[in-house]
Design a protein around this motif. Structure first.
Motif, PDB file in Angstrom:
ATOM      1  N   GLY A  21      -4.859  16.103   5.057  1.00 40.18           N
ATOM      2  CA  GLY A  21      -5.188  14.740   5.438  1.00 40.18           C
ATOM      3  C   GLY A  21      -4.306  13.759   4.714  1.00 40.18           C
ATOM      4  N   THR A  22      -4.451  12.509   5.048  1.00 40.87           N
ATOM      5  CA  THR A  22      -3.703  11.438   4.408  1.00 40.87           C
ATOM      6  C   THR A  22      -4.681  10.338   4.028  1.00 40.87           C
ATOM      7  OG1 THR A  22      -1.768  11.912   5.770  1.00 40.87           O
ATOM      8  CG2 THR A  22      -1.817   9.776   4.693  1.00 40.87           C
ATOM      9  N   MET A  23      -4.537   9.830   2.824  1.00 38.04           N
ATOM     10  CA  MET A  23      -5.373   8.728   2.363  1.00 38.04           C
ATOM     11  C   MET A  23      -4.461   7.547   2.087  1.00 38.04           C
ATOM     12  SD  MET A  23      -8.126   8.596  -0.742  1.00 38.04           S
ATOM     13  CE  MET A  23      -9.313   9.572   0.151  1.00 38.04           C
ATOM     14  N   PHE A  67      -3.883   3.893   0.320  1.00 40.82           N
ATOM     15  CA  PHE A  67      -4.341   3.103  -0.817  1.00 40.82           C
ATOM     16  C   PHE A  67      -3.783   1.687  -0.676  1.00 40.82           C
ATOM     17  CE2 PHE A  67      -4.310   7.443  -2.264  1.00 40.82           C
ATOM     18  CZ  PHE A  67      -5.488   7.551  -2.982  1.00 40.82           C
ATOM     19  N   TYR A  68      -4.632   0.724  -0.940  1.00 43.49           N
ATOM     20  CA  TYR A  68      -4.218  -0.677  -0.868  1.00 43.49           C
ATOM     21  C   TYR A  68      -4.684  -1.386  -2.127  1.00 43.49           C
ATOM     22  CZ  TYR A  68      -3.585   0.402   4.038  1.00 43.49           C
ATOM     23  OH  TYR A  68      -3.178   0.972   5.205  1.00 43.49           O
ATOM     24  N   ARG A  69      -3.963  -2.397  -2.495  1.00 39.20           N
ATOM     25  CA  ARG A  69      -4.323  -3.205  -3.652  1.00 39.20           C
ATOM     26  C   ARG A  69      -4.356  -4.659  -3.202  1.00 39.20           C
ATOM     27  NH1 ARG A  69      -0.896  -5.395  -8.099  1.00 39.20           N
ATOM     28  NH2 ARG A  69      -2.360  -5.861  -9.766  1.00 39.20           N
ATOM     29  N   ALA A  70      -5.427  -5.331  -3.554  1.00 36.15           N
ATOM     30  CA  ALA A  70      -5.549  -6.747  -3.198  1.00 36.15           C
ATOM     31  C   ALA A  70      -5.843  -7.551  -4.450  1.00 36.15           C
ATOM     32  CB  ALA A  70      -6.672  -6.944  -2.186  1.00 36.15           C
ATOM     33  N   VAL A  71      -5.282  -8.727  -4.503  1.00 35.73           N
ATOM     34  CA  VAL A  71      -5.491  -9.622  -5.630  1.00 35.73           C
ATOM     35  C   VAL A  71      -5.972 -10.949  -5.078  1.00 35.73           C
ATOM     36  CG1 VAL A  71      -4.388 -10.788  -7.581  1.00 35.73           C
ATOM     37  CG2 VAL A  71      -3.655  -8.479  -6.928  1.00 35.73           C
ATOM     38  N   ALA A  72      -7.093 -11.426  -5.620  1.00 30.44           N
ATOM     39  CA  ALA A  72      -7.622 -12.725  -5.173  1.00 30.44           C
ATOM     40  C   ALA A  72      -6.695 -13.844  -5.638  1.00 30.44           C
ATOM     41  CB  ALA A  72      -9.024 -12.940  -5.742  1.00 30.44           C
ATOM     42  N   PRO A  73      -6.458 -14.824  -4.784  1.00 30.67           N
ATOM     43  CA  PRO A  73      -5.577 -15.943  -5.171  1.00 30.67           C
ATOM     44  C   PRO A  73      -6.174 -16.796  -6.272  1.00 30.67           C
ATOM     45  CG  PRO A  73      -6.439 -16.274  -2.936  1.00 30.67           C
ATOM     46  CD  PRO A  73      -6.955 -14.973  -3.449  1.00 30.67           C
ATOM     47  N   GLY A  84       0.820  -1.185   0.000  1.00 31.96           N
ATOM     48  CA  GLY A  84       0.000   0.000   0.000  1.00 31.96           C
ATOM     49  C   GLY A  84       0.870   1.258   0.000  1.00 31.96           C
ATOM     50  N   TRP A  85       0.253   2.370  -0.186  1.00 26.28           N
ATOM     51  CA  TRP A  85       0.940   3.654  -0.149  1.00 26.28           C
ATOM     52  C   TRP A  85      -0.020   4.704   0.373  1.00 26.28           C
ATOM     53  CZ3 TRP A  85      -1.219   1.618  -4.485  1.00 26.28           C
ATOM     54  CH2 TRP A  85      -2.035   2.427  -5.248  1.00 26.28           C
ATOM     55  N   GLN A  86       0.545   5.841   0.734  1.00 27.78           N
ATOM     56  CA  GLN A  86      -0.248   6.949   1.255  1.00 27.78           C
ATOM     57  C   GLN A  86      -0.028   8.190   0.410  1.00 27.78           C
ATOM     58  OE1 GLN A  86       0.759   7.543   5.366  1.00 27.78           O
ATOM     59  NE2 GLN A  86      -0.465   5.827   6.031  1.00 27.78           N
ATOM     60  N   GLU A  87      -1.058   8.988   0.308  1.00 31.68           N
ATOM     61  CA  GLU A  87      -0.986  10.262  -0.401  1.00 31.68           C
ATOM     62  C   GLU A  87      -1.497  11.353   0.536  1.00 31.68           C
ATOM     63  OE1 GLU A  87       0.057  10.980  -3.553  1.00 31.68           O
ATOM     64  OE2 GLU A  87       0.570   8.894  -3.958  1.00 31.68           O
ATOM     65  N   THR A  88      -0.840  12.492   0.514  1.00 32.71           N
ATOM     66  CA  THR A  88      -1.325  13.654   1.251  1.00 32.71           C
ATOM     67  C   THR A  88      -2.418  14.305   0.406  1.00 32.71           C
ATOM     68  OG1 THR A  88       0.823  13.977   2.274  1.00 32.71           O
ATOM     69  CG2 THR A  88      -0.684  15.869   2.270  1.00 32.71           C
ATOM     70  N   ILE A  89      -3.539  14.593   1.031  1.00 38.17           N
ATOM     71  CA  ILE A  89      -4.672  15.168   0.322  1.00 38.17           C
ATOM     72  C   ILE A  89      -5.209  16.377   1.090  1.00 38.17           C
ATOM     73  CG2 ILE A  89      -5.354  12.972  -0.726  1.00 38.17           C
ATOM     74  CD1 ILE A  89      -7.606  12.857   1.429  1.00 38.17           C
ATOM     75  N   ALA A  90      -6.029  17.160   0.438  1.00 38.20           N
ATOM     76  CA  ALA A  90      -6.746  18.254   1.088  1.00 38.20           C
ATOM     77  C   ALA A  90      -8.174  17.776   1.336  1.00 38.20           C
ATOM     78  CB  ALA A  90      -6.750  19.495   0.213  1.00 38.20           C
ATOM     79  N   ILE A  91      -8.631  17.924   2.548  1.00 35.61           N
ATOM     80  CA  ILE A  91     -10.002  17.575   2.902  1.00 35.61           C
ATOM     81  C   ILE A  91     -10.769  18.884   2.986  1.00 35.61           C
ATOM     82  CG2 ILE A  91     -11.492  16.515   4.630  1.00 35.61           C
ATOM     83  CD1 ILE A  91      -8.983  14.858   5.473  1.00 35.61           C
ATOM     84  N   ARG A  92     -11.808  19.004   2.161  1.00 35.91           N
ATOM     85  CA  ARG A  92     -12.530  20.270   2.083  1.00 35.91           C
ATOM     86  C   ARG A  92     -14.016  20.078   2.345  1.00 35.91           C
ATOM     87  NH1 ARG A  92      -8.773  20.875  -2.390  1.00 35.91           N
ATOM     88  NH2 ARG A  92      -7.273  22.463  -1.813  1.00 35.91           N
ATOM     89  N   HIS A  93     -14.611  21.082   2.951  1.00 36.25           N
ATOM     90  CA  HIS A  93     -16.065  21.139   3.107  1.00 36.25           C
ATOM     91  C   HIS A  93     -16.462  22.571   2.787  1.00 36.25           C
ATOM     92  CE1 HIS A  93     -20.109  20.768   4.486  1.00 36.25           C
ATOM     93  NE2 HIS A  93     -19.921  19.548   4.940  1.00 36.25           N
TER      94      HIS A  93
END
Length: 76
Positions: free
Chosen positions: A66-68, A70-76, A1-10
């Protein structure tokens, strides 16, 4: 997985955010499970409002870092 810095806005600002928090996310879960009274809800809301007020931008919206993850999964 990895992380990205993001802006959280409302864009609706602090008042709109406060209304949303009562129905979505961990605060809504807290309210549902603990069923705090009106005075306790007011105290919780005051503390949340104070914490988020640091992220109010010049236009009145909320803009915070914020930080998001991300993960990647692969079915066996």
């Amino acid at each position: 997985g990895w992380q990205e810095t993001i802006a959280i806005r409302h864009p609706g600002g602090l008042d709109a955010l406060m209304q949303t928090l009562a129905y979505v996310g961990p605060i809504s879960t807290l309210y549902r499970l603990k069923q705090p009274g009106a005075a306790q809800k007011a105290r919780i809301a005051g503390e949340i409002r104070e914490a988020f007020s640091a992220f109010v931008d010049a236009g009145g919206g909320i803009d915070m870092p914020g930080t998001m993850a991300f993960y990647r999964a692969v079915a066996p």
